[in-house]
Write a protein that holds these residues in place. Structure first.
Motif, PDB file in Angstrom:
ATOM      1  N   MET A   1       0.836  -1.192   0.000  1.00  0.00           N
ATOM      2  CA  MET A   1       0.000   0.000   0.000  1.00  0.00           C
ATOM      3  C   MET A   1       0.878   1.252   0.000  1.00  0.00           C
ATOM      4  O   MET A   1       1.918   1.286   0.652  1.00  0.00           O
ATOM      5  N   VAL A   2       0.459   2.267  -0.692  1.00  0.00           N
ATOM      6  CA  VAL A   2       1.191   3.525  -0.771  1.00  0.00           C
ATOM      7  C   VAL A   2       1.048   4.286   0.538  1.00  0.00           C
ATOM      8  O   VAL A   2      -0.053   4.457   1.049  1.00  0.00           O
ATOM      9  N   ASP A   3       2.176   4.715   1.063  1.00  0.00           N
ATOM     10  CA  ASP A   3       2.173   5.513   2.280  1.00  0.00           C
ATOM     11  C   ASP A   3       2.165   6.987   1.864  1.00  0.00           C
ATOM     12  O   ASP A   3       3.219   7.580   1.607  1.00  0.00           O
ATOM     13  N   VAL A   4       0.995   7.565   1.773  1.00  0.00           N
ATOM     14  CA  VAL A   4       0.831   8.936   1.291  1.00  0.00           C
ATOM     15  C   VAL A   4       1.537   9.927   2.215  1.00  0.00           C
ATOM     16  O   VAL A   4       2.153  10.879   1.749  1.00  0.00           O
ATOM     17  N   PHE A   5       1.486   9.662   3.520  1.00  0.00           N
ATOM     18  CA  PHE A   5       2.171  10.572   4.434  1.00  0.00           C
ATOM     19  C   PHE A   5       3.672  10.572   4.180  1.00  0.00           C
ATOM     20  O   PHE A   5       4.326  11.620   4.242  1.00  0.00           O
ATOM     21  N   ASP A   6       4.240   9.416   3.882  1.00  0.00           N
ATOM     22  CA  ASP A   6       5.675   9.331   3.601  1.00  0.00           C
ATOM     23  C   ASP A   6       6.023  10.181   2.375  1.00  0.00           C
ATOM     24  O   ASP A   6       7.025  10.906   2.388  1.00  0.00           O
ATOM     25  N   ILE A   7       5.206  10.114   1.350  1.00  0.00           N
ATOM     26  CA  ILE A   7       5.423  10.933   0.150  1.00  0.00           C
ATOM     27  C   ILE A   7       5.302  12.412   0.507  1.00  0.00           C
ATOM     28  O   ILE A   7       6.150  13.227   0.146  1.00  0.00           O
ATOM     29  N   TYR A   8       4.253  12.754   1.243  1.00  0.00           N
ATOM     30  CA  TYR A   8       4.058  14.138   1.677  1.00  0.00           C
ATOM     31  C   TYR A   8       5.253  14.624   2.496  1.00  0.00           C
ATOM     32  O   TYR A   8       5.783  15.714   2.268  1.00  0.00           O
ATOM     33  N   ASP A   9       5.691  13.809   3.430  1.00  0.00           N
ATOM     34  CA  ASP A   9       6.798  14.178   4.307  1.00  0.00           C
ATOM     35  C   ASP A   9       8.084  14.403   3.510  1.00  0.00           C
ATOM     36  O   ASP A   9       8.812  15.371   3.753  1.00  0.00           O
ATOM     37  N   LYS A  10       8.374  13.530   2.565  1.00  0.00           N
ATOM     38  CA  LYS A  10       9.566  13.709   1.719  1.00  0.00           C
ATOM     39  C   LYS A  10       9.475  14.993   0.907  1.00  0.00           C
ATOM     40  O   LYS A  10      10.461  15.718   0.764  1.00  0.00           O
ATOM     41  N   MET A  11       8.295  15.283   0.375  1.00  0.00           N
ATOM     42  CA  MET A  11       8.113  16.514  -0.404  1.00  0.00           C
ATOM     43  C   MET A  11       8.266  17.733   0.496  1.00  0.00           C
ATOM     44  O   MET A  11       8.874  18.732   0.102  1.00  0.00           O
ATOM     45  N   GLU A  12       7.746  17.653   1.697  1.00  0.00           N
ATOM     46  CA  GLU A  12       7.842  18.760   2.648  1.00  0.00           C
ATOM     47  C   GLU A  12       9.297  19.000   3.051  1.00  0.00           C
ATOM     48  O   GLU A  12       9.766  20.136   3.053  1.00  0.00           O
ATOM     49  N   ARG A  13      10.005  17.930   3.368  1.00  0.00           N
ATOM     50  CA  ARG A  13      11.415  18.052   3.767  1.00  0.00           C
ATOM     51  C   ARG A  13      12.278  18.597   2.638  1.00  0.00           C
ATOM     52  O   ARG A  13      13.281  19.253   2.883  1.00  0.00           O
ATOM     53  N   ASN A  14      11.908  18.308   1.401  1.00  0.00           N
ATOM     54  CA  ASN A  14      12.679  18.766   0.244  1.00  0.00           C
ATOM     55  C   ASN A  14      12.118  20.051  -0.367  1.00  0.00           C
ATOM     56  O   ASN A  14      12.535  20.451  -1.449  1.00  0.00           O
ATOM     57  N   ASN A  15      11.178  20.666   0.336  1.00  0.00           N
ATOM     58  CA  ASN A  15      10.607  21.954  -0.082  1.00  0.00           C
ATOM     59  C   ASN A  15      10.063  21.940  -1.511  1.00  0.00           C
ATOM     60  O   ASN A  15      10.303  22.862  -2.289  1.00  0.00           O
ATOM     61  N   ILE A  16       9.337  20.887  -1.846  1.00  0.00           N
ATOM     62  CA  ILE A  16       8.735  20.767  -3.178  1.00  0.00           C
ATOM     63  C   ILE A  16       7.446  21.585  -3.203  1.00  0.00           C
ATOM     64  O   ILE A  16       6.543  21.359  -2.410  1.00  0.00           O
ATOM     65  N   LEU A  17       7.377  22.548  -4.127  1.00  0.00           N
ATOM     66  CA  LEU A  17       6.204  23.402  -4.275  1.00  0.00           C
ATOM     67  C   LEU A  17       5.146  22.766  -5.166  1.00  0.00           C
ATOM     68  O   LEU A  17       3.952  22.962  -4.977  1.00  0.00           O
ATOM     69  N   LEU A  18       5.613  22.044  -6.180  1.00  0.00           N
ATOM     70  CA  LEU A  18       4.707  21.458  -7.158  1.00  0.00           C
ATOM     71  C   LEU A  18       5.373  20.221  -7.735  1.00  0.00           C
ATOM     72  O   LEU A  18       6.578  20.223  -8.003  1.00  0.00           O
ATOM     73  N   SER A  19       4.598  19.171  -7.906  1.00  0.00           N
ATOM     74  CA  SER A  19       5.127  17.927  -8.456  1.00  0.00           C
ATOM     75  C   SER A  19       4.065  17.299  -9.348  1.00  0.00           C
ATOM     76  O   SER A  19       2.872  17.375  -9.044  1.00  0.00           O
ATOM     77  N   PHE A  20       4.517  16.687 -10.430  1.00  0.00           N
ATOM     78  CA  PHE A  20       3.596  16.005 -11.335  1.00  0.00           C
ATOM     79  C   PHE A  20       4.293  14.803 -11.940  1.00  0.00           C
ATOM     80  O   PHE A  20       5.473  14.871 -12.309  1.00  0.00           O
ATOM     81  N   LYS A  21       3.560  13.708 -12.088  1.00  0.00           N
ATOM     82  CA  LYS A  21       4.027  12.518 -12.791  1.00  0.00           C
ATOM     83  C   LYS A  21       2.893  12.047 -13.679  1.00  0.00           C
ATOM     84  O   LYS A  21       1.767  11.885 -13.222  1.00  0.00           O
TER      85      LYS A  21
END
Length: 181
Positions: A1-21
């Motif tokens: 299962m995808v850990d959405v919080f983990d993705i959010y946390d990594k984006m937050e720690r890396n100061n990602i403003l916008l991401s798209f795939k």
């Protein structure tokens, strides 16, 4: 299962403003440019840096849109899919892009990037004029000015990498840094 919080946390720690795939379309490009323009307005970004980020973002997204390699039927999902992210840390923007590329296209692309990275500001200006005036077109119909333009606008070396996936394709990433200078 995808850990959405983990993705959010990594984006937050890396100061990602916008991401798209996903699949890159012209409508998507228009939307992303509008979103980033609004984000920079809300952040009350200086007009000079806002213009620089916007212009470089346009070049990066156009490169993704126009230069995705055509692949065989069984690799079609790969050929249309790309990723990009925009981050900001300590007043410095980073634009990351990634897409699949045929291995046969790596050597000429790497040579072009290495050449652009070897030039100083004045040499980039002359190289831009030379490429503009020689009228040569790349296989994808462009004149090859995008990377030169990015290097000129940012004043930074273009970071890149090729990760071999198999004997046919690799994953090509760009890392563009934009400072307010």
């Amino acid at each position: 299962m995808v850990d959405v919080f983990d993705i959010y946390d990594k984006m937050e720690r890396n100061n990602i403003l916008l991401s798209f795939k996903g699949e890159i379309t012209s409508d998507l490009l228009t939307s992303i440019l509008q979103i980033m323009e609004n984000k920079m307005d809300n952040m009350q970004e200086e007009p000079k840096i806002k213009k620089k980020v916007y212009n470089v973002l346009v070049e990066c997204l156009q490169n993704l849109y126009h230069h995705l390699d055509e692949m065989s039927e069984d690799e079609l999902d790969r050929s249309k899919s790309a990723i990009f992210m925009i981050g900001k840390e300590s007043g410095r923007y980073s634009i990351f892009t990634g897409n699949y590329i045929l291995n046969e296209n790596i050597i000429p692309l790497k040579a072009r990037l290495d050449e652009v990275n070897s030039l100083n500001k004045e040499e980039l200006k002359e190289y831009y004029k030379k490429v503009l005036n020689n009228g040569e077109m790349s296989l994808k119909g462009g004149g090859g000015l995008g990377m030169i333009d990015i290097a000129r606008k940012t004043g930074e070396k273009i970071g890149y990498n090729f990760l071999e996936i198999d004997n046919k394709v690799s994953f090509f990433t760009l890392n563009i840094k934009i400072t307010n200078n």
